[in-house]
Write a protein that holds these residues in place. Structure first.
Motif, PDB file in Angstrom:
ATOM      1  N   ALA A   1     114.300  34.180  65.565  1.00 56.51           N
ATOM      2  CA  ALA A   1     112.948  33.762  65.947  1.00 56.51           C
ATOM      3  C   ALA A   1     112.032  34.972  66.083  1.00 56.51           C
ATOM      4  CB  ALA A   1     112.991  32.977  67.255  1.00 56.51           C
ATOM      5  N   ALA A   2     112.560  36.052  66.630  1.00 50.47           N
ATOM      6  CA  ALA A   2     111.782  37.279  66.772  1.00 50.47           C
ATOM      7  C   ALA A   2     111.367  37.822  65.407  1.00 50.47           C
ATOM      8  CB  ALA A   2     112.594  38.322  67.532  1.00 50.47           C
ATOM      9  N   GLN A   3     112.300  37.814  64.461  1.00 47.87           N
ATOM     10  CA  GLN A   3     111.992  38.333  63.126  1.00 47.87           C
ATOM     11  C   GLN A   3     110.976  37.452  62.409  1.00 47.87           C
ATOM     12  OE1 GLN A   3     113.157  41.367  62.111  1.00 47.87           O
ATOM     13  NE2 GLN A   3     111.553  41.081  60.556  1.00 47.87           N
ATOM     14  N   GLU A   4     111.069  36.151  62.641  1.00 48.21           N
ATOM     15  CA  GLU A   4     110.091  35.226  62.047  1.00 48.21           C
ATOM     16  C   GLU A   4     108.689  35.575  62.520  1.00 48.21           C
ATOM     17  OE1 GLU A   4     108.859  31.567  60.012  1.00 48.21           O
ATOM     18  OE2 GLU A   4     110.705  32.740  59.926  1.00 48.21           O
ATOM     19  N   TRP A   5     108.557  35.848  63.828  1.00 46.31           N
ATOM     20  CA  TRP A   5     107.241  36.213  64.366  1.00 46.31           C
ATOM     21  C   TRP A   5     106.784  37.552  63.783  1.00 46.31           C
ATOM     22  CZ3 TRP A   5     104.890  40.181  66.834  1.00 46.31           C
ATOM     23  CH2 TRP A   5     103.597  39.917  67.346  1.00 46.31           C
ATOM     24  N   ILE A   6     107.687  38.509  63.706  1.00 42.81           N
ATOM     25  CA  ILE A   6     107.357  39.828  63.155  1.00 42.81           C
ATOM     26  C   ILE A   6     106.854  39.702  61.716  1.00 42.81           C
ATOM     27  CG2 ILE A   6     108.391  42.007  62.374  1.00 42.81           C
ATOM     28  CD1 ILE A   6     110.205  41.825  64.886  1.00 42.81           C
ATOM     29  N   ASP A   7     107.554  38.910  60.919  1.00 44.17           N
ATOM     30  CA  ASP A   7     107.166  38.734  59.519  1.00 44.17           C
ATOM     31  C   ASP A   7     105.793  38.079  59.378  1.00 44.17           C
ATOM     32  OD1 ASP A   7     109.583  39.835  58.792  1.00 44.17           O
ATOM     33  OD2 ASP A   7     110.567  37.906  58.433  1.00 44.17           O
ATOM     34  N   ASN A   8     105.443  37.220  60.334  1.00 44.46           N
ATOM     35  CA  ASN A   8     104.164  36.503  60.284  1.00 44.46           C
ATOM     36  C   ASN A   8     103.018  37.267  60.962  1.00 44.46           C
ATOM     37  OD1 ASN A   8     105.323  34.330  58.918  1.00 44.46           O
ATOM     38  ND2 ASN A   8     105.825  33.247  60.820  1.00 44.46           N
ATOM     39  N   ASN A   9     103.336  38.386  61.582  1.00 44.96           N
ATOM     40  CA  ASN A   9     102.319  39.151  62.316  1.00 44.96           C
ATOM     41  C   ASN A   9     102.445  40.640  61.971  1.00 44.96           C
ATOM     42  OD1 ASN A   9     101.016  37.168  64.536  1.00 44.96           O
ATOM     43  ND2 ASN A   9     103.193  36.680  64.263  1.00 44.96           N
ATOM     44  N   ARG A  10     102.487  40.904  60.677  1.00 49.27           N
ATOM     45  CA  ARG A  10     102.762  42.237  60.188  1.00 49.27           C
ATOM     46  C   ARG A  10     101.727  43.266  60.647  1.00 49.27           C
ATOM     47  NH1 ARG A  10     107.471  44.017  59.398  1.00 49.27           N
ATOM     48  NH2 ARG A  10     106.664  45.918  60.305  1.00 49.27           N
ATOM     49  N   ASP A  11     100.455  42.888  60.678  1.00 51.93           N
ATOM     50  CA  ASP A  11      99.415  43.844  61.064  1.00 51.93           C
ATOM     51  C   ASP A  11      99.620  44.336  62.501  1.00 51.93           C
ATOM     52  OD1 ASP A  11      98.278  43.614  58.591  1.00 51.93           O
ATOM     53  OD2 ASP A  11      96.655  42.269  59.219  1.00 51.93           O
ATOM     54  N   THR A  12      99.926  43.397  63.406  1.00 53.12           N
ATOM     55  CA  THR A  12     100.157  43.768  64.809  1.00 53.12           C
ATOM     56  C   THR A  12     101.365  44.688  64.934  1.00 53.12           C
ATOM     57  OG1 THR A  12      99.190  41.716  65.626  1.00 53.12           O
ATOM     58  CG2 THR A  12     100.679  42.874  67.105  1.00 53.12           C
ATOM     59  N   VAL A  13     102.446  44.322  64.266  1.00 52.36           N
ATOM     60  CA  VAL A  13     103.676  45.112  64.337  1.00 52.36           C
ATOM     61  C   VAL A  13     103.465  46.505  63.751  1.00 52.36           C
ATOM     62  CG1 VAL A  13     106.075  45.271  63.541  1.00 52.36           C
ATOM     63  CG2 VAL A  13     105.153  43.076  64.342  1.00 52.36           C
ATOM     64  N   ASP A  14     102.715  46.591  62.678  1.00 50.83           N
ATOM     65  CA  ASP A  14     102.440  47.901  62.081  1.00 50.83           C
ATOM     66  C   ASP A  14     101.669  48.800  63.050  1.00 50.83           C
ATOM     67  OD1 ASP A  14     103.787  47.309  59.763  1.00 50.83           O
ATOM     68  OD2 ASP A  14     101.988  46.757  58.624  1.00 50.83           O
ATOM     69  N   GLU A  15     100.827  48.212  63.880  1.00 55.25           N
ATOM     70  CA  GLU A  15     100.120  48.991  64.899  1.00 55.25           C
ATOM     71  C   GLU A  15     101.100  49.536  65.928  1.00 55.25           C
ATOM     72  OE1 GLU A  15      97.068  46.617  66.633  1.00 55.25           O
ATOM     73  OE2 GLU A  15      95.893  46.460  64.789  1.00 55.25           O
ATOM     74  N   TRP A  16     102.105  48.729  66.297  1.00 60.22           N
ATOM     75  CA  TRP A  16     103.123  49.237  67.227  1.00 60.22           C
ATOM     76  C   TRP A  16     103.914  50.380  66.609  1.00 60.22           C
ATOM     77  CZ3 TRP A  16     105.678  43.819  68.433  1.00 60.22           C
ATOM     78  CH2 TRP A  16     104.723  42.986  69.059  1.00 60.22           C
ATOM     79  N   LEU A  17     104.162  50.276  65.314  1.00 60.20           N
ATOM     80  CA  LEU A  17     104.979  51.277  64.617  1.00 60.20           C
ATOM     81  C   LEU A  17     104.188  52.534  64.252  1.00 60.20           C
ATOM     82  CD1 LEU A  17     106.959  48.884  62.252  1.00 60.20           C
ATOM     83  CD2 LEU A  17     107.957  50.308  64.051  1.00 60.20           C
ATOM     84  N   ASP A  18     102.875  52.498  64.432  1.00 61.57           N
ATOM     85  CA  ASP A  18     102.015  53.637  64.072  1.00 61.57           C
ATOM     86  C   ASP A  18     102.093  54.692  65.180  1.00 61.57           C
ATOM     87  OD1 ASP A  18     100.172  55.407  63.116  1.00 61.57           O
ATOM     88  OD2 ASP A  18      98.433  54.122  63.449  1.00 61.57           O
ATOM     89  N   THR A  19     103.047  55.588  65.078  1.00 60.96           N
ATOM     90  CA  THR A  19     103.223  56.621  66.095  1.00 60.96           C
ATOM     91  C   THR A  19     102.571  57.931  65.700  1.00 60.96           C
ATOM     92  OG1 THR A  19     105.356  57.272  65.120  1.00 60.96           O
ATOM     93  CG2 THR A  19     105.395  55.599  66.872  1.00 60.96           C
ATOM     94  N   GLU A  20     102.218  58.094  64.444  1.00 61.67           N
ATOM     95  CA  GLU A  20     101.634  59.347  63.983  1.00 61.67           C
ATOM     96  C   GLU A  20     100.262  59.610  64.607  1.00 61.67           C
ATOM     97  OE1 GLU A  20     103.078  61.634  62.180  1.00 61.67           O
ATOM     98  OE2 GLU A  20     104.915  60.437  62.084  1.00 61.67           O
ATOM     99  N   SER A  21      99.437  58.539  64.647  1.00 64.34           N
ATOM    100  CA  SER A  21      98.061  58.715  65.135  1.00 64.34           C
ATOM    101  C   SER A  21      98.005  58.980  66.622  1.00 64.34           C
ATOM    102  CB  SER A  21      97.228  57.467  64.819  1.00 64.34           C
ATOM    103  OG  SER A  21      97.789  56.324  65.453  1.00 64.34           O
ATOM    104  N   ASP A  22      99.116  58.650  67.349  1.00 56.46           N
ATOM    105  CA  ASP A  22      99.107  58.824  68.806  1.00 56.46           C
ATOM    106  C   ASP A  22      99.899  60.031  69.234  1.00 56.46           C
ATOM    107  OD1 ASP A  22      97.688  56.376  69.319  1.00 56.46           O
ATOM    108  OD2 ASP A  22      99.488  55.329  68.692  1.00 56.46           O
ATOM    109  N   SER A  23     100.532  60.697  68.296  1.00 65.94           N
ATOM    110  CA  SER A  23     101.401  61.811  68.683  1.00 65.94           C
ATOM    111  C   SER A  23     100.605  63.081  68.918  1.00 65.94           C
ATOM    112  CB  SER A  23     102.444  62.046  67.591  1.00 65.94           C
ATOM    113  OG  SER A  23     101.823  62.323  66.368  1.00 65.94           O
TER     114      SER A  23
END
Length: 295
Positions: A273-295
């Motif tokens: 269920a978690a992966q289903e949500w991740i796949d359907n909300n890619r833009d939000t998840v990509d923001e969580w994974l964006d660590t370069e801009s905050d480092s």
């Protein structure tokens, strides 16, 4: 606990077993390896429907970033203690400022607070819409047999004990679990019987059933809370990318409800269920994974 790579559930024998997930991560050599190649991350959580959803989502996201993630279900007080002692890496299940206030006061200074990952949640006593009862003052044995609660160590149970005293209520508060509480609620609603439960939002029961929180004139329960992310001291140095992803993690109540409903009504496994949500909300998840801009 659920290990994503093995796909198996493991029941922890004791709190001391949690030490395995975090010990020895402080060396410079291991910190460098973690930064380059991921590493082991252990997140702990209480087995509330909401925290099963959030922990599996962030666990899948950390897996995507290259970490080997273990999720461990645990009692509320032990959840706080394990992170404060550095035996686990963190949790995304800190209901504050009131629901887990005692654990926060005891352990909060010994861990790192990353702020809210969800806002606007609340706790209280709830009843089906078909009942005439509107206030906690009416939770008496004339209207109910008992209050159906969850696990005894939960903050909402402590708040309900305070409510019993504040409103001078002579009624039993029964400890069960999230699963038992929801099952009894559903059975009572099916038969249109009187029932009052310890409840919180977000929770899938508010999407599935017509429920309402009872009025709380004494203000025992907070109407506006938040769920915070807490991590162990030293995580930022040991696993800077995981630390930043956990810091970036933020979603809305409707997001959490989607995952909970897939688990409860569509009978999906939590990780699925978690992966289903991740796949359907890619833009939000990509923001969580964006660590370069905050480092």
């Amino acid at each position: 606990m659920f290990n994503f790579k093995s796909g198996k559930w493991i029941i922890p024998i004791s709190l001391s077993a949690l030490v395995l997930g975090a010990c020895g991560e402080g060396s410079n050599e291991e910190s460098s390896a973690a930064e380059d190649e991921g590493g082991d991350i252990e997140l702990v959580y209480v087995t509330w429907e909401s925290e099963v959803a959030s922990s599996n989502v962030i666990g899948n996201v950390l897996e995507e970033a290259g970490y080997d993630v273990t999720l461990t279900s645990i009692e509320q007080a032990q959840m706080w203690q394990s992170v404060a002692q550095g035996d686990a890496d963190g949790f995304v299940a800190g209901w504050l400022p009131s629901d887990m206030k005692h654990d926060y006061e005891r352990y909060g200074d010994d861990m790192v607070e990353l702020g809210p990952n969800l806002e606007g949640n609340r706790t209280g006593l709830a009843v089906p819409e078909y009942m005439d009862v509107t206030s906690i003052e009416e939770v008496t044995e004339d209207n109910f047999d008992e209050i159906v609660g969850i696990d005894a160590g939960a903050g909402i149970m402590s708040s309900t004990e305070e409510a019993l005293e504040a409103y001078d209520l002579d009624i039993t508060l029964r400890s069960t679990s999230d699963a038992v509480m929801t099952a009894q609620l559903g059975e009572a609603i099916e038969n249109e019987e009187p029932v009052v439960v310890t409840a919180w939002q977000p929770h899938w029961i508010f999407n599935t059933y017509d429920l309402r929180f009872l009025e709380d004139p004494e203000g025992i329960y907070e109407e506006e809370e938040e769920i915070r992310t807490m991590v162990r001291e030293g995580l930022e140095e040991d696993h800077p990318e995981a630390y930043q992803i956990l810091d970036n993690f933020y979603w809305e109540a409707e997001d959490m409800n989607e995952v909970m409903l897939d688990i409860s009504e569509n009978e999906m496994e939590p990780a699925e269920a978690a992966q289903e949500w991740i796949d359907n909300n890619r833009d939000t998840v990509d923001e969580w994974l964006d660590t370069e801009s905050d480092s």
